[in-house]
Design a protein around this motif. Sequence first.
Motif, mmCIF file in Angstrom:
data_model
loop_
_atom_site.group_PDB
_atom_site.id
_atom_site.type_symbol
_atom_site.label_atom_id
_atom_site.label_comp_id
_atom_site.label_asym_id
_atom_site.label_seq_id
_atom_site.Cartn_x
_atom_site.Cartn_y
_atom_site.Cartn_z
ATOM 1 N N ILE A 90 0.836 -1.205 0.000
ATOM 2 C CA ILE A 90 0.000 0.000 0.000
ATOM 3 C C ILE A 90 0.867 1.250 0.000
ATOM 4 C CG2 ILE A 90 -1.690 1.309 1.344
ATOM 5 C CD1 ILE A 90 -2.825 -1.332 2.323
ATOM 6 N N LYS A 91 1.956 1.205 0.742
ATOM 7 C CA LYS A 91 2.868 2.352 0.824
ATOM 8 C C LYS A 91 3.402 2.741 -0.549
ATOM 9 C CE LYS A 91 7.359 3.656 2.764
ATOM 10 N NZ LYS A 91 8.483 3.244 3.617
ATOM 11 N N THR A 92 3.763 1.767 -1.363
ATOM 12 C CA THR A 92 4.343 2.070 -2.671
ATOM 13 C C THR A 92 3.322 2.644 -3.640
ATOM 14 O OG1 THR A 92 3.938 -0.183 -3.503
ATOM 15 C CG2 THR A 92 6.060 0.239 -2.413
ATOM 16 N N ARG A 93 2.033 2.531 -3.308
ATOM 17 C CA ARG A 93 0.986 2.984 -4.211
ATOM 18 C C ARG A 93 0.161 4.150 -3.673
ATOM 19 N NH1 ARG A 93 2.354 -1.999 -5.256
ATOM 20 N NH2 ARG A 93 1.987 -2.969 -7.294
ATOM 21 N N SER A 94 0.481 4.622 -2.485
ATOM 22 C CA SER A 94 -0.362 5.651 -1.858
ATOM 23 C C SER A 94 -0.126 7.040 -2.426
ATOM 24 C CB SER A 94 -0.119 5.671 -0.350
ATOM 25 O OG SER A 94 1.220 6.047 -0.052
ATOM 26 N N GLY A 95 1.072 7.310 -2.912
ATOM 27 C CA GLY A 95 1.361 8.626 -3.463
ATOM 28 C C GLY A 95 1.388 9.731 -2.431
ATOM 29 N N ILE A 96 1.764 9.418 -1.199
ATOM 30 C CA ILE A 96 1.809 10.409 -0.113
ATOM 31 C C ILE A 96 3.255 10.623 0.304
ATOM 32 C CG2 ILE A 96 1.117 10.873 2.273
ATOM 33 C CD1 ILE A 96 -1.454 9.370 1.721
ATOM 34 N N ASP A 97 3.626 11.901 0.435
ATOM 35 C CA ASP A 97 5.008 12.261 0.751
ATOM 36 C C ASP A 97 5.353 12.043 2.222
ATOM 37 O OD1 ASP A 97 6.112 13.380 -1.756
ATOM 38 O OD2 ASP A 97 4.463 14.810 -1.529
ATOM 39 N N CYS A 98 6.658 11.890 2.472
ATOM 40 C CA CYS A 98 7.198 11.919 3.825
ATOM 41 C C CYS A 98 7.404 13.381 4.242
ATOM 42 C CB CYS A 98 8.537 11.194 3.885
ATOM 43 S SG CYS A 98 8.521 9.494 3.281
ATOM 44 N N PRO A 99 7.437 13.666 5.538
ATOM 45 C CA PRO A 99 7.716 15.038 5.973
ATOM 46 C C PRO A 99 8.997 15.606 5.383
ATOM 47 C CG PRO A 99 6.909 13.746 7.814
ATOM 48 C CD PRO A 99 7.094 12.793 6.675
ATOM 49 N N TRP A 100 10.076 14.816 5.330
ATOM 50 C CA TRP A 100 11.349 15.346 4.857
ATOM 51 C C TRP A 100 11.322 15.721 3.370
ATOM 52 C CZ3 TRP A 100 13.713 10.145 6.648
ATOM 53 C CH2 TRP A 100 13.473 9.140 5.719
ATOM 54 N N ASP A 101 10.268 15.288 2.632
ATOM 55 C CA ASP A 101 10.132 15.651 1.224
ATOM 56 C C ASP A 101 9.465 17.012 1.027
ATOM 57 O OD1 ASP A 101 11.230 13.233 0.230
ATOM 58 O OD2 ASP A 101 9.314 12.217 0.529
ATOM 59 N N LEU A 102 8.820 17.540 2.072
ATOM 60 C CA LEU A 102 7.973 18.713 1.930
ATOM 61 C C LEU A 102 8.748 20.011 2.110
ATOM 62 C CD1 LEU A 102 4.900 17.387 3.941
ATOM 63 C CD2 LEU A 102 5.211 17.392 1.452
ATOM 64 N N PRO A 115 6.994 9.962 -8.050
ATOM 65 C CA PRO A 115 6.260 9.099 -7.114
ATOM 66 C C PRO A 115 6.550 9.450 -5.663
ATOM 67 C CG PRO A 115 8.164 7.934 -7.973
ATOM 68 C CD PRO A 115 8.094 9.242 -8.715
ATOM 69 N N ALA A 116 5.617 9.085 -4.802
ATOM 70 C CA ALA A 116 5.803 9.231 -3.355
ATOM 71 C C ALA A 116 5.323 7.947 -2.694
ATOM 72 C CB ALA A 116 5.021 10.427 -2.826
ATOM 73 N N ALA A 117 6.025 7.525 -1.673
ATOM 74 C CA ALA A 117 5.688 6.254 -1.021
ATOM 75 C C ALA A 117 5.991 6.350 0.463
ATOM 76 C CB ALA A 117 6.471 5.106 -1.656
ATOM 77 N N VAL A 162 2.314 11.008 12.192
ATOM 78 C CA VAL A 162 1.665 10.116 13.152
ATOM 79 C C VAL A 162 0.565 9.292 12.487
ATOM 80 C CG1 VAL A 162 0.344 10.006 15.303
ATOM 81 C CG2 VAL A 162 2.195 11.671 15.072
ATOM 82 N N SER A 163 -0.203 9.897 11.587
ATOM 83 C CA SER A 163 -1.296 9.174 10.931
ATOM 84 C C SER A 163 -0.781 7.972 10.147
ATOM 85 C CB SER A 163 -2.074 10.106 10.007
ATOM 86 O OG SER A 163 -1.240 10.630 8.984
ATOM 87 N N HIS A 164 0.442 8.043 9.663
ATOM 88 C CA HIS A 164 1.017 6.899 8.944
ATOM 89 C C HIS A 164 1.170 5.705 9.884
ATOM 90 C CE1 HIS A 164 3.147 9.901 5.982
ATOM 91 N NE2 HIS A 164 1.850 10.132 6.114
#
Length: 244
Positions: free
Chosen positions: A106-118, A140-142, A199-201
């Motif tokens: 699911i992580k590889t397909r969620s398309g959600i960034d990590c904090p350090w990417d923002l 991509p984002a995972a 935290v939500s992750h």
Amino acid sequence: MTRTPALIGVCVAAVAITVLLVGLGGDAWWADHLYAWQGGTWAARDAWWSAELLHVGGRRFSIGCWMLTAVAWGLTWRGHVPRTWRRPLGYVLATVPIATLLVAVIKTRSGIDCPWDLQRYGGTHPWLSPFDARPAGLGPAACFPAAHAAAGYAWVALYFACAAAGPSLRTLRWTGLAFALALGLVFGAVQQLRGGHFVSHDVWALTLCWLVAALSARVWLPAQLRESISTRTVPITAAHGALR
């Protein structure tokens, strides 16, 4: 804890917590404090104690626990471990990797960034809502759910395994649950300090691991869990009869 109302309750609770963390800004509030506390940088990202000891070492520890479980399962065939533990141990051997693999996929397909990417935390990507279309130029984002935390939370399977393994281990089910929760919390906290997750992750890593463990127990250990419930109710029934 494996019945449908309980599983629905877990999902509802996870959604409610996510609304607080994502919709009302709890994720950003906590990440802001961690980032500021480290001097406006993710100082723990490449530190030895976080990157090597607790990230790489933590993953190896989880794998080591799985290997010890495999050894214990093998010993049930030689009589060195009670045969009644064989099915619960087999359940743990299957459930832990299934849960961690599910989170990783699911992580590889969620398309959600990590904090350090923002950009907010020194990265290059804008902050996007989970419902926003991701611009193709961002790549991509995972980062959701938290795979490292899942390496700890997957061990919630111990709760169901101990409950089904007979009287000798049933009292240890809460110890097994505490071990899994503590491991997941440590793994999750170190990744938050590194800027690797919100935290939500971690909330959804735990939720998915619990659902996999509970649903697997319904399939793998139905007879053992029914026996566990019935043996716990026998003393209560006897006590009621004695009071009549």
